[in-house]
Structure formats: C-alpha cells, structure tokens
Write an enzyme that holds these catalytic residues in place. Structure first.
Site, short mmCIF file in Angstrom:
data_model
loop_
_atom_site.label_atom_id
_atom_site.label_comp_id
_atom_site.label_asym_id
_atom_site.label_seq_id
_atom_site.Cartn_x
_atom_site.Cartn_y
_atom_site.Cartn_z
N GLU A 154 -11.40 -27.75 9.81
CA GLU A 154 -10.20 -28.28 9.12
C GLU A 154 -9.84 -27.43 7.89
O GLU A 154 -8.67 -27.18 7.60
CB GLU A 154 -10.47 -29.73 8.68
CG GLU A 154 -9.29 -30.43 8.07
CD GLU A 154 -8.15 -30.65 9.06
OE1 GLU A 154 -8.30 -31.51 9.93
OE2 GLU A 154 -7.13 -29.95 8.96
N VAL A 157 -7.44 -24.06 7.89
CA VAL A 157 -5.97 -24.01 8.00
C VAL A 157 -5.33 -24.95 6.99
O VAL A 157 -5.59 -26.16 7.00
CB VAL A 157 -5.51 -24.39 9.42
CG1 VAL A 157 -3.98 -24.37 9.52
CG2 VAL A 157 -6.12 -23.46 10.46
N LYS A 230 -4.47 -18.15 10.33
CA LYS A 230 -4.29 -19.60 10.47
C LYS A 230 -3.35 -19.91 11.64
O LYS A 230 -3.59 -20.85 12.40
CB LYS A 230 -3.73 -20.18 9.17
CG LYS A 230 -4.72 -20.09 8.01
CD LYS A 230 -4.04 -20.41 6.68
CE LYS A 230 -4.96 -20.15 5.51
NZ LYS A 230 -4.28 -20.19 4.22
N1 HSE Z 1 -5.92 -17.80 -0.09
C1 HSE Z 1 -5.45 -18.86 0.74
C2 HSE Z 1 -4.02 -19.20 0.35
C3 HSE Z 1 -6.25 -20.11 0.59
O1 HSE Z 1 -3.54 -18.68 -0.63
O2 HSE Z 1 -3.41 -19.99 1.05
C4 HSE Z 1 -7.21 -20.35 1.65
O3 HSE Z 1 -6.75 -19.98 2.88
#
Ligand code: HSE
Length: 461
Positions: A154, A157, A230
């Site tokens: 979980e 993403v 993701k």
């Molecule tokens: N670095 C990612 C973002 C957070 O900025 O969304 C974790 O995936």
C-alpha cells in the site's frame, strides 16, 4: 517478551482498555531501513499500538524487534532499546522473533535480496518500494506464490492514500477502465510553487527536499520515474500482467519552465505531472507519465502541494477520486501500519483471497505512438523572418492542425535573436507528432529538442 515489547504495549494511552487476553499473539516486526518513514512507523505503533490491538479484538499486538540501518550511531528516536539497531539486514530477517519484514531501504538490489530472503523464510513482507516492485515485481511475486507468502505494498503508491486496498477489495466486481492521476508529491509540490509562489525550479525542488517529500535520489521524482513506477504497479494490479518498464513512455518535469506555466494559466489550464493508465476496447493498455495541461475546470487541476489524487473508473462503479497526502512521514507510515495489520491477521486467521492480484494474467501495452491527445509544443528558435512559416509548413504538410501560436516578446529586448515559440496542436497520434517534430528540429532555426505537453481531455472535465 523483550523489555522493548513491554514498552510498546504499555506506552499507549489506550492500554487500560485493551481486550488483550492470554491468547494475544505478539507479532514481531523487523525493519530494513529506519529513515523518515521507518521513524513514522515506530511512532505510529507507539502511539496507536493498543488501539490496533483493540481493533483486532486482542488477537495480536505489534512490536518492532529489530531494525537494520546503515549508520548505527545516528540518533533516530528517543526511546530506542540498545539492541534495536544493527547494520546487518540478515540479522533482522532471520531473527527468530521477527514474523513480518518491512522493507524501506529503497533501490532494487539489496532490497530485492531482503524481500526474497524474507519470503523464502515464509515471513510476509511490507514494502513501500515502488521501484523494486515495478522493476522486479515479476520475480518477487513468483516467489510470493511459490512460498505462499504475501507482499503488501500500500505504501508504494500514493503515500497515505489507500488506493491499493480499495482497488483490490472494492473494485473486484469491475473492469477497470482508467486509473489516472497525480502520483508524485514532490513534482506536484514543485509545479505548484512555480505556479503560485513564482519560485524557479531549483528553489522549489530545494523546498520539497527540506520538507522530506523527495526520494533519497530526487532524480526519480523529477524525471518522472517515481510516478511511472507507481503507475506500473497500478497497471499490473488492475490488468494482472507484467509490464516491462522499458516499454513505458516517461517524461519528467525538468524541462518545465515558467513560460509554460504562464501560458497554461492564460489558456485556462494547470500544468501537472500526469500518469495515465487506460484500457482500450482492443484490450491494450495505455500507460504513460508526462507533464500535461489539465483544464482548470477539472478537479485534478486543484490537486496542489504534496497531495496526490488517483481517479479510478470501473465499468460498474463509474469514477471515484482518491485524494490525500502522497508523501511524507506519517501518511506513508499509516499505509505501512495498515499493511502490517493485514499481514498480522494472517497469523491468527486464514487470509482470504484478493479480487485483484498482480502478475496473474497476460496482456499488452498499447504502443505510445498510437495514443492521441492534443498538444502544447514549445520551440526554442533563432528569431529571423520566416521561422513561424517554416514550422507551420512542416506541420501542415504532415496534416497536423494548429489551434494557436504565440511567441512572447521580451519588452526589454524586442529584437532578441533567440526566442520561445509556442504552438497549440490539434489531436493526432503521438507517433505522428514525434516524426513531425524531428523534421522541425532539423531546421537550422530550431536550437533544441522541442518541449511537449499533452493537453489532456479527462473524462469528467
Ligand atoms: N517522493 C515521493 C513523492 C514520495 O514525492 O511522491 C514517495 O513515493
């Protein structure tokens, strides 16, 4: 029970109300990585451990037993027992009291070894590592099946947004038509600060890093790959087949400039790094991540700062929007803890089957060349007579319609030799656009590769 376990169980305000019984199972957690999110997991369990036990009707309690870190001398939490940290991840995974392994180190090599080792020992894994699952998920889910040991993801993403569980459970009766959205908080934060605070790209990136949103390697945030990983996970979940990351079209925000944002604003759009997952009627799956213009009237254009949003449309459910914090210590820890609880249940009850499982079906990606939208294209050109005509000629010969063009004049230097020239282009296949832009790039007046934004016509705009 170790001293630390006692500390965990007794430290919550809710402990007096715990229905824990003699049969309460203590579930030991081993952590690989104890950075920002790991600390958040520790603090959440400290704060809400008894509440979680209550909700499990006293069936289990959670305790972090061992944590592997690179630098054992670094201070992370105030109340850590002396023997909590080690530099040896194998000590964590093989520890006899560790029942569940949490992988939060990132990367795709040591993290792979940790997850594989845990699965072979039949210890369920909780991971927030989207790069690992997107790049090597096929191997890991094959092991997971072979050893009948789950991988929960979980936290991989959209940070604190429970979109994976929602899809796995609540969309089981649907064909998923689209799952599109803004799934990198850092780039969304940067774009918003460039839009609303007038910061330049590097200033905004620095702010995002200081706030702990960026990946350890911020290149993954700004080059689009964090969001793409993701999106790959969402696609493998919704459509069940293994996606080769090399086949996925990915562009980041590194080349977005203030001029693009100003132009989008004037035209009634917001600039967002958008990931699109969409199944076409022939079954092929469109999967791409790139800077896009989104109409201000669409709800996704209002997703600002570190927030993420994923719009999921099922054939029966219609569209639902999942919105929340996509990065940061506590939101991501919330997702890790939810997975820990789910994994813990498998020790006290038999786990049920999931509606959606990754890597269980076959399918195919739609070639990016066949995907269609309208476009915003920015050319950097040498300003001499005929430049607009030369570009417009190539577009016209290739049958690509122009809906608008603009070349901002610098009032301080109206005779400047190098200028930006913007074209808004009608809908056409992306492959055709790419071929035509190559011809434009070959003109001696075009000084660099043109910058392309998709103008997305989203379903509910
Ligand atoms: N670095 C990612 C973002 C957070 O900025 O969304 C974790 O995936």
């Amino acid at each position: 029970m170790t001293e630390f376990r006692k500390l965990t169980l007794n430290s919550s305000k809710n402990s007096l109300h715990s229905p824990r019984t003699m049969s309460t199972k203590n579930i030991g957690i081993g952590m690989a990585g104890f950075g920002t999110v790991g600390t958040g997991v520790w603090e959440t369990i400290q704060r809400n451990g008894s509440l979680i036990s209550n909700r499990a009707k006293g069936a289990f309690s959670l305790s972090i037993i061992k944590a592997a870190v690179r630098d054992i001398t670094k201070k992370r939490i105030d109340d850590a027992p002396a023997d909590l940290f080690t530099t040896d991840w194998q000590e964590v995974v093989r520890h006899p009291e560790v029942d569940i392994v949490v992988e939060l180190i990132g990367g795709t090599t040591t993290a792979f070894d940790i997850v594989a080792e845990a699965i072979k020992l039949k210890k369920p894994v909780v991971t927030g590592n989207k790069a690992l699952l997107a790049e090597r998920g096929k191997e890991l889910f094959a092991l997971s099946k072979q050893y009948d040991t789950p991988i929960h993801f979980e936290a991989a993403v959209a940070g604190g947004i429970p979109v994976i569980k929602a899809v796995q459970d609540s969309y089981v009766g649907n064909r998923i038509e689209t799952m599109s959205g803004i799934i990198n908080g850092t780039s969304n934060y940067i774009l918003e600060r460039m839009t609303n605070a007038g910061l330049d790209y590097l200033e905004a990136l620095k702010e995002a890093q200081d706030l702990g949103y960026a990946e350890a390697d911020p290149a993954l945030d700004v080059n689009g790959w964090d969001a793409a990983h993701k999106a790959i996970l969402l696609a493998t979940l919704a459509y069940g087949f293994s996606v080769d990351p090399e086949q996925v079209y990915v562009r980041g925000i590194e080349r977005v400039r203030t001029i693009d944002i100003d132009f989008a604003t004037k035209l009634g759009y917001a600039v967002k790094l958008l990931s699109v997952v969409r199944q076409h009627s022939d079954g092929s799956v469109e999967l791409r991540t790139q800077p896009s213009f989104i109409a201000k009237s669409h709800i996704l254009s209002s997703v600002n700062g570190v927030f993420n949003a994923v719009a999921v449309r099922g054939d029966a459910s219609g569209e639902a929007l999942f919105y929340g914090r996509g990065a940061g210590k506590e939101p991501t820890a919330s997702s890790v803890v939810a997975d820990l609880v789910e994994a813990a249940y498998t020790f006290v009850h038999t786990a049920g089957h999931r509606g959606f499982l990754p890597y269980t079906e076959s399918g195919q990606l739609r070639p990016i060349e066949e995907t269609e939208t309208s476009y915003y294209v920015r050319f950097a050109v040498t300003d001499r007579p005929g430049v607009i005509a030369e570009i417009a000629n190539i577009l016209a010969n290739d049958g690509i319609g122009i809906s608008g063009t603009h070349s901002p004049v610098d009032p301080e230097d109206p005779d400047k030799d190098f200028v930006d020239m913007v074209f808004l282009l009608h809908k056409c296949p992306f492959g055709k656009l790419q071929e035509t832009l190559k011809k434009c790039e070959a003109l001696d007046c075009v000084t660099e590769e043109p910058v392309v934004f998709r103008i997305e016509k989203l379903a509910t705009s």
